[in-house]
Motif scaffolding. Structure first.
Motif, PDB file in Angstrom:
ATOM      1  N   ASP A  43      52.822  54.652  49.524  1.00  0.00           N
ATOM      2  CA  ASP A  43      53.079  55.578  49.983  1.00  0.00           C
ATOM      3  C   ASP A  43      52.141  56.533  49.411  1.00  0.00           C
ATOM      4  OD1 ASP A  43      54.650  54.562  52.233  1.00  0.00           O
ATOM      5  OD2 ASP A  43      56.412  55.508  51.628  1.00  0.00           O
ATOM      6  N   GLY A  44      52.319  56.231  47.816  1.00  0.00           N
ATOM      7  CA  GLY A  44      51.618  56.741  46.875  1.00  0.00           C
ATOM      8  C   GLY A  44      51.124  56.378  45.763  1.00  0.00           C
ATOM      9  N   GLU A  45      50.919  57.090  44.342  1.00  0.00           N
ATOM     10  CA  GLU A  45      49.811  56.147  43.938  1.00  0.00           C
ATOM     11  C   GLU A  45      51.157  55.274  43.071  1.00  0.00           C
ATOM     12  OE1 GLU A  45      47.507  59.928  41.906  1.00  0.00           O
ATOM     13  OE2 GLU A  45      49.505  60.254  42.308  1.00  0.00           O
ATOM     14  N   GLU A  46      50.177  54.380  42.457  1.00  0.00           N
ATOM     15  CA  GLU A  46      50.950  53.446  41.977  1.00  0.00           C
ATOM     16  C   GLU A  46      50.121  53.173  40.401  1.00  0.00           C
ATOM     17  OE1 GLU A  46      52.151  48.274  42.537  1.00  0.00           O
ATOM     18  OE2 GLU A  46      51.471  49.718  43.862  1.00  0.00           O
ATOM     19  N   VAL A  47      50.891  52.726  39.972  1.00  0.00           N
ATOM     20  CA  VAL A  47      50.311  52.300  38.266  1.00  0.00           C
ATOM     21  C   VAL A  47      51.247  50.439  38.086  1.00  0.00           C
ATOM     22  CG1 VAL A  47      50.165  52.681  35.813  1.00  0.00           C
ATOM     23  CG2 VAL A  47      50.222  54.134  37.140  1.00  0.00           C
ATOM     24  N   PHE A  48      50.622  49.903  37.673  1.00  0.00           N
ATOM     25  CA  PHE A  48      50.703  48.494  37.633  1.00  0.00           C
ATOM     26  C   PHE A  48      50.819  47.584  36.752  1.00  0.00           C
ATOM     27  CE2 PHE A  48      50.489  44.074  38.074  1.00  0.00           C
ATOM     28  CZ  PHE A  48      51.517  43.494  39.299  1.00  0.00           C
ATOM     29  N   VAL A  49      52.147  47.318  35.610  1.00  0.00           N
ATOM     30  CA  VAL A  49      51.616  47.110  34.375  1.00  0.00           C
ATOM     31  C   VAL A  49      52.059  46.071  33.871  1.00  0.00           C
ATOM     32  CG1 VAL A  49      51.661  47.951  31.566  1.00  0.00           C
ATOM     33  CG2 VAL A  49      51.386  49.805  33.226  1.00  0.00           C
ATOM     34  N   VAL A  50      50.738  44.371  33.232  1.00  0.00           N
ATOM     35  CA  VAL A  50      51.331  43.110  33.190  1.00  0.00           C
ATOM     36  C   VAL A  50      51.434  43.355  31.496  1.00  0.00           C
ATOM     37  CG1 VAL A  50      50.398  41.284  33.279  1.00  0.00           C
ATOM     38  CG2 VAL A  50      49.371  42.018  34.417  1.00  0.00           C
ATOM     39  N   LEU A  51      53.350  42.582  31.661  1.00  0.00           N
ATOM     40  CA  LEU A  51      53.752  43.165  30.193  1.00  0.00           C
ATOM     41  C   LEU A  51      53.422  41.536  29.543  1.00  0.00           C
ATOM     42  CD1 LEU A  51      56.528  45.239  31.090  1.00  0.00           C
ATOM     43  CD2 LEU A  51      54.809  45.926  29.827  1.00  0.00           C
ATOM     44  N   SER A  52      53.842  40.776  30.306  1.00  0.00           N
ATOM     45  CA  SER A  52      53.972  38.757  30.116  1.00  0.00           C
ATOM     46  C   SER A  52      53.422  38.847  30.851  1.00  0.00           C
ATOM     47  CB  SER A  52      54.959  38.064  29.895  1.00  0.00           C
ATOM     48  OG  SER A  52      55.721  38.418  30.636  1.00  0.00           O
ATOM     49  N   GLY A  53      52.443  37.328  31.097  1.00  0.00           N
ATOM     50  CA  GLY A  53      51.933  36.771  32.140  1.00  0.00           C
ATOM     51  C   GLY A  53      51.002  37.023  32.848  1.00  0.00           C
ATOM     52  N   GLN A  54      49.866  36.253  33.723  1.00  0.00           N
ATOM     53  CA  GLN A  54      48.830  36.644  34.464  1.00  0.00           C
ATOM     54  C   GLN A  54      49.329  37.120  36.068  1.00  0.00           C
ATOM     55  OE1 GLN A  54      46.427  33.051  33.869  1.00  0.00           O
ATOM     56  NE2 GLN A  54      45.246  34.866  32.056  1.00  0.00           N
ATOM     57  N   VAL A  55      48.188  37.816  36.751  1.00  0.00           N
ATOM     58  CA  VAL A  55      48.464  38.226  37.659  1.00  0.00           C
ATOM     59  C   VAL A  55      46.766  38.271  38.853  1.00  0.00           C
ATOM     60  CG1 VAL A  55      49.417  40.033  39.067  1.00  0.00           C
ATOM     61  CG2 VAL A  55      49.903  39.495  37.754  1.00  0.00           C
ATOM     62  N   HIS A  87      49.327  38.460  42.761  1.00  0.00           N
ATOM     63  CA  HIS A  87      49.335  36.506  42.678  1.00  0.00           C
ATOM     64  C   HIS A  87      49.507  36.300  41.152  1.00  0.00           C
ATOM     65  CE1 HIS A  87      47.916  35.939  46.939  1.00  0.00           C
ATOM     66  NE2 HIS A  87      48.080  37.210  46.573  1.00  0.00           N
ATOM     67  N   PRO A  88      50.977  36.567  41.257  1.00  0.00           N
ATOM     68  CA  PRO A  88      51.395  35.911  39.784  1.00  0.00           C
ATOM     69  C   PRO A  88      50.730  34.533  39.543  1.00  0.00           C
ATOM     70  CG  PRO A  88      53.117  36.562  40.660  1.00  0.00           C
ATOM     71  CD  PRO A  88      51.789  36.471  41.480  1.00  0.00           C
ATOM     72  N   LYS A  89      50.051  33.505  38.274  1.00  0.00           N
ATOM     73  CA  LYS A  89      49.833  32.986  37.457  1.00  0.00           C
ATOM     74  C   LYS A  89      51.175  32.002  36.667  1.00  0.00           C
ATOM     75  CE  LYS A  89      46.127  33.195  39.416  1.00  0.00           C
ATOM     76  NZ  LYS A  89      45.175  32.323  40.751  1.00  0.00           N
ATOM     77  N   GLY A  90      51.926  31.466  37.630  1.00  0.00           N
ATOM     78  CA  GLY A  90      53.754  31.188  37.125  1.00  0.00           C
ATOM     79  C   GLY A  90      54.516  32.393  36.828  1.00  0.00           C
ATOM     80  N   GLU A  91      54.884  32.699  35.886  1.00  0.00           N
ATOM     81  CA  GLU A  91      55.983  33.924  35.352  1.00  0.00           C
ATOM     82  C   GLU A  91      55.142  35.243  34.730  1.00  0.00           C
ATOM     83  OE1 GLU A  91      59.691  33.288  33.266  1.00  0.00           O
ATOM     84  OE2 GLU A  91      59.625  31.410  34.463  1.00  0.00           O
ATOM     85  N   ALA A  92      55.534  35.911  35.902  1.00  0.00           N
ATOM     86  CA  ALA A  92      54.920  37.348  35.337  1.00  0.00           C
ATOM     87  C   ALA A  92      56.297  39.011  35.583  1.00  0.00           C
ATOM     88  CB  ALA A  92      54.706  37.959  35.985  1.00  0.00           C
TER      89      ALA A  92
END
Length: 103
Positions: A43-55, A87-92
């Motif tokens: 519905d608005g903007e999104e900030v998506f930060v990978v803390l661990s793993g790969q996505v 789409h995570p590559k394993g756990e994220a």
């Protein structure tokens, strides 16, 4: 005051979340997942930060599907109207900042 050890967080289902804060209608949530999400537009903007793993982040730009591999520390910004799916590559573990109640 609270301290959150993101590397220790798990959920009982994919995309389970820990609500960290809601400030002026903006939520900050910590997600754990090992499965893809779904194609969506926020519905608005999104900030998506990978803390661990790969996505692998898939998104549509001018009707074409594009992809970026995000590693720990990488940030994806989805402007209003950006259709995307993670789409995570394993756990994220992922920190998401978005409008409260967004998809």
């Amino acid at each position: 005051m609270k301290v959150i050890r993101s590397h220790e967080f798990t959920a009982d289902r994919a995309w389970g979340a820990l609500d960290i804060a809601t400030m002026n209608g903006i939520t900050t949530r910590l997600h754990w997942t090992n499965e893809p999400y779904k194609w969506h537009t926020n519905d608005g903007e999104e900030v998506f930060v990978v803390l661990s793993g790969q996505v692998e982040m898939l998104y549509k730009q001018q009707g074409e599907v594009c992809a970026e591999l995000l590693n720990a520390g990488d940030i994806f910004y989805a402007s209003v109207g950006t259709e995307h799916v993670a789409h995570p590559k394993g756990e994220a573990r992922i920190l998401v900042v978005e409008t409260q109640g967004s998809v």
